[in-house]
Scaffold this motif. Structure first.
Motif, PDB file in Angstrom:
ATOM      1  N   TYR A   1       0.814  -1.215   0.000  1.00  0.00           N
ATOM      2  CA  TYR A   1       0.000   0.000   0.000  1.00  0.00           C
ATOM      3  C   TYR A   1       0.853   1.272   0.000  1.00  0.00           C
ATOM      4  O   TYR A   1       0.693   2.121  -0.878  1.00  0.00           O
ATOM      5  CB  TYR A   1      -0.989  -0.025   1.169  1.00  0.00           C
ATOM      6  CG  TYR A   1      -2.388  -0.409   0.752  1.00  0.00           C
ATOM      7  CD1 TYR A   1      -2.640  -1.618   0.113  1.00  0.00           C
ATOM      8  CD2 TYR A   1      -3.461   0.442   0.967  1.00  0.00           C
ATOM      9  CE1 TYR A   1      -3.919  -1.963  -0.286  1.00  0.00           C
ATOM     10  CE2 TYR A   1      -4.746   0.109   0.568  1.00  0.00           C
ATOM     11  CZ  TYR A   1      -4.971  -1.094  -0.061  1.00  0.00           C
ATOM     12  OH  TYR A   1      -6.232  -1.420  -0.473  1.00  0.00           O
ATOM     13  N   PRO A   2       1.758   1.474   0.954  1.00  0.00           N
ATOM     14  CA  PRO A   2       2.598   2.675   0.877  1.00  0.00           C
ATOM     15  C   PRO A   2       3.527   2.670  -0.323  1.00  0.00           C
ATOM     16  O   PRO A   2       3.870   3.739  -0.852  1.00  0.00           O
ATOM     17  CB  PRO A   2       3.387   2.650   2.203  1.00  0.00           C
ATOM     18  CG  PRO A   2       3.267   1.266   2.722  1.00  0.00           C
ATOM     19  CD  PRO A   2       1.970   0.735   2.213  1.00  0.00           C
ATOM     20  N   GLN A   3       3.923   1.499  -0.789  1.00  0.00           N
ATOM     21  CA  GLN A   3       4.765   1.438  -1.994  1.00  0.00           C
ATOM     22  C   GLN A   3       4.001   1.975  -3.205  1.00  0.00           C
ATOM     23  O   GLN A   3       4.549   2.730  -4.019  1.00  0.00           O
ATOM     24  CB  GLN A   3       5.217  -0.004  -2.242  1.00  0.00           C
ATOM     25  CG  GLN A   3       6.204  -0.511  -1.207  1.00  0.00           C
ATOM     26  CD  GLN A   3       6.359  -2.019  -1.226  1.00  0.00           C
ATOM     27  OE1 GLN A   3       5.582  -2.744  -1.856  1.00  0.00           O
ATOM     28  NE2 GLN A   3       7.354  -2.524  -0.502  1.00  0.00           N
ATOM     29  N   ALA A   4       2.731   1.599  -3.313  1.00  0.00           N
ATOM     30  CA  ALA A   4       1.912   2.087  -4.424  1.00  0.00           C
ATOM     31  C   ALA A   4       1.732   3.598  -4.359  1.00  0.00           C
ATOM     32  O   ALA A   4       1.787   4.296  -5.375  1.00  0.00           O
ATOM     33  CB  ALA A   4       0.549   1.395  -4.408  1.00  0.00           C
ATOM     34  N   VAL A   5       1.513   4.109  -3.145  1.00  0.00           N
ATOM     35  CA  VAL A   5       1.341   5.555  -2.988  1.00  0.00           C
ATOM     36  C   VAL A   5       2.625   6.278  -3.350  1.00  0.00           C
ATOM     37  O   VAL A   5       2.608   7.307  -4.045  1.00  0.00           O
ATOM     38  CB  VAL A   5       0.916   5.894  -1.541  1.00  0.00           C
ATOM     39  CG1 VAL A   5       0.902   7.410  -1.327  1.00  0.00           C
ATOM     40  CG2 VAL A   5      -0.459   5.314  -1.253  1.00  0.00           C
TER      41      VAL A   5
ATOM     42  N   GLY B   1      -0.996  -1.076  10.087  1.00  0.00           N
ATOM     43  CA  GLY B   1      -0.597   0.334  10.096  1.00  0.00           C
ATOM     44  C   GLY B   1      -0.226   0.856   8.724  1.00  0.00           C
ATOM     45  O   GLY B   1      -0.487   2.022   8.402  1.00  0.00           O
ATOM     46  N   ASP B   2       0.373  -0.004   7.885  1.00  0.00           N
ATOM     47  CA  ASP B   2       0.770   0.425   6.538  1.00  0.00           C
ATOM     48  C   ASP B   2      -0.432   0.876   5.723  1.00  0.00           C
ATOM     49  O   ASP B   2      -0.326   1.783   4.881  1.00  0.00           O
ATOM     50  CB  ASP B   2       1.491  -0.704   5.805  1.00  0.00           C
ATOM     51  CG  ASP B   2       2.964  -0.804   6.191  1.00  0.00           C
ATOM     52  OD1 ASP B   2       3.467   0.131   6.838  1.00  0.00           O
ATOM     53  OD2 ASP B   2       3.602  -1.816   5.845  1.00  0.00           O
ATOM     54  N   PHE B   3      -1.572   0.225   5.931  1.00  0.00           N
ATOM     55  CA  PHE B   3      -2.789   0.607   5.220  1.00  0.00           C
ATOM     56  C   PHE B   3      -3.143   2.064   5.528  1.00  0.00           C
ATOM     57  O   PHE B   3      -3.396   2.868   4.629  1.00  0.00           O
ATOM     58  CB  PHE B   3      -3.928  -0.325   5.624  1.00  0.00           C
ATOM     59  CG  PHE B   3      -5.278   0.060   5.078  1.00  0.00           C
ATOM     60  CD1 PHE B   3      -5.687  -0.364   3.830  1.00  0.00           C
ATOM     61  CD2 PHE B   3      -6.155   0.852   5.827  1.00  0.00           C
ATOM     62  CE1 PHE B   3      -6.932  -0.011   3.319  1.00  0.00           C
ATOM     63  CE2 PHE B   3      -7.394   1.211   5.334  1.00  0.00           C
ATOM     64  CZ  PHE B   3      -7.784   0.777   4.083  1.00  0.00           C
ATOM     65  N   HIS B   4      -3.133   2.415   6.787  1.00  0.00           N
ATOM     66  CA  HIS B   4      -3.549   3.750   7.202  1.00  0.00           C
ATOM     67  C   HIS B   4      -2.486   4.813   6.870  1.00  0.00           C
ATOM     68  O   HIS B   4      -2.831   5.937   6.506  1.00  0.00           O
ATOM     69  CB  HIS B   4      -3.896   3.742   8.687  1.00  0.00           C
ATOM     70  CG  HIS B   4      -5.067   2.864   8.990  1.00  0.00           C
ATOM     71  ND1 HIS B   4      -6.368   3.274   8.811  1.00  0.00           N
ATOM     72  CD2 HIS B   4      -5.131   1.572   9.407  1.00  0.00           C
ATOM     73  CE1 HIS B   4      -7.187   2.282   9.115  1.00  0.00           C
ATOM     74  NE2 HIS B   4      -6.465   1.241   9.489  1.00  0.00           N
ATOM     75  N   SER B   5      -1.224   4.449   6.948  1.00  0.00           N
ATOM     76  CA  SER B   5      -0.171   5.385   6.536  1.00  0.00           C
ATOM     77  C   SER B   5      -0.310   5.716   5.058  1.00  0.00           C
ATOM     78  O   SER B   5      -0.162   6.868   4.642  1.00  0.00           O
ATOM     79  CB  SER B   5       1.213   4.778   6.812  1.00  0.00           C
ATOM     80  OG  SER B   5       1.426   4.586   8.187  1.00  0.00           O
TER      81      SER B   5
END
Length: 423
Positions: free
Chosen positions: A194-198, A225-229
């Protein structure tokens, strides 16, 4: 310290522990599940602000009705050839899964994960996006690679960790990676994609590119937590990214209630972040296509990210290491009210006069033979467990752009010792 008198009369506090609807031995009954009629959800303009359509995070975007007709404003109005291509890609994904599942049971590989019942989530999304958009998948989106034409033999080489494995045996089976196909390396750690995609999407925007990113995770991973970050960064910078939450009701043996499904929908998490949220019938291939196409247009026109909850069902076990009969009713897959995505699209095409049962049976046979031929080709390169297929020295390669001196020293020492030993 004394207890306040009014509080002394209160009952003791207690915790709520979520319980699945059905356990082994129970009769599965989803009749009380709220399924809105197909075509009922409105389709906002892609430029409409996210706070104007919160209801879409609580309803269900559907295109195919119970009779197999495409209805309502979300109908993508694809031509028959495009729908047949979608059907074929889903059927090929299922045929691939079936053969690789049997290969694992035959001891040819250590691990496999099927996507049975969830094929539309990956195939339709891949068809709705541009071919050079970047995908950051979880471990049940093999349909993206198959739809984008990645060779089946290469996928099998990776599953077998053989001498032609493009990842040189460094990844668990089914954790593919293909830069050329826009398929980011799968990680076994939940929600890291998820944060990698963002980050990738933000970089694309910073460069003034036109490519967007999309990422997938299961509903259980939304508790990470990675989802929400990732959602925080995407919200602040309006990153051109599509967040796909595959709500297949189960996170291994934990049902979706442990991630919050008893309280609200997963699409509703978008509302708290101020971004667009859609809840979609994940077994309706046309609805998944339409929702992804809509979200992609929003991202590409700088309207920001979209979170899509795909309401679906994991028809089989979490993986070949899992026995779902130990924790859920055996009747659940057949009782699931949204049916099977392949059957629903097949019936839709037959209703249009653009398909028939004979052609479908012939296609299934053809695809089964295609996968069988690919398997034979891949197994010429070896299978997992039949010795080491990659040279020892490859363990030092592909980690650093320039190998540090101490690793170079260790690599040279190992090669010299192996030569001395005649290995």
């Amino acid at each position: 310290m004394t207890v306040d008198a009014p509080r002394a009369n209160l009952p003791p506090l207690s915790l709520h522990v979520p319980e699945p609807r059905f356990r082994p031995g129970d009769e599965a009954d989803f009749s009380d599940l709220s399924i809105p009629p197909a075509g009922a959800a409105r389709r906002p303009d892609t430029a409409e602000p996210a706070d104007r359509f919160h209801e879409l995070a609580y309803g269900l975007v559907r295109v195919l009705d119970d009779a197999g007709n495409a209805v309502g404003p979300w109908d993508p109005r694809l031509d028959a050839e495009a729908k047949r291509k979608m059907l074929r890609s889903m059927a090929l994904t299922r045929a691939f899964d079936e053969r690789m599942f049997r290969a694992q049971r035959q001891g040819k590989t250590s691990f496999y994960m099927k996507s049975t019942g969830e094929e539309a989530v990956s195939v339709s999304a891949a068809l709705a996006m541009a071919g050079d958009d970047m995908c950051f998948p979880s471990y049940r989106q093999q349909g993206i690679l198959i739809t984008r034409g990645y060779p089946l033999v290469e996928m099998m080489n990776q599953i077998y960790s053989n001498r032609s494995d493009p990842l040189q045996g460094r990844q668990l089976p089914i954790m593919y990676s293909s830069k050329e196909t826009g398929f980011f390396s799968i990680s076994g750690n939940l929600a890291t994609q998820y944060p990698q995609a963002v980050g990738w999407a933000m970089a694309s925007a910073a460069r003034g590119d036109t490519r967007i990113a999309a990422t997938w995770c299961g509903e259980g991973s939304t508790a990470e937590g990675d989802f929400h970050s990732a959602l925080t960064f995407a919200t602040v910078y309006r990153a051109p990214v599509i967040f796909n939450v595959v709500n297949n009701q189960w996170a291994i043996s934990s049902f979706s209630g442990f991630a919050g499904a008893e309280v609200t929908t997963f699409a509703a998490r978008a509302i708290g972040y101020g971004i667009a949220g859609l809840r979609v019938d994940g077994n309706d291939a046309l609805a998944v296509y339409a929702a992804t196409q809509w979200a992609a247009e929003r991202a590409r026109t700088n309207q920001g990210p979209t979170l899509i909850e795909h309401f679906t069902y994991r028809a089989e076990g979490h993986s070949t290491s899992d026995d779902p009969s130990a924790y859920r009713s055996a009747g659940e897959p057949n009782a699931w009210p949204l049916g099977d995505p392949i059957r629903r699209l097949k019936d839709h095409l037959i209703g249009l006069g653009e398909w028939d049962e004979e052609r479908h049976a012939a296609m299934d046979l053809e695809l089964a033979e295609t996968v069988k031929r690919a398997q034979k080709e891949a197994e010429k390169n070896g299978i997992l467990g039949h010795g080491m297929h990659q040279p020892f020295e490859t363990m030092f390669e592909g980690v650093f752009e320039e190998m540090p001196w101490h690793l170079k020293e260790q690599s040279d020492q190992m090669i010299a010792e192996r030569k001395a030993a005649g290995i």
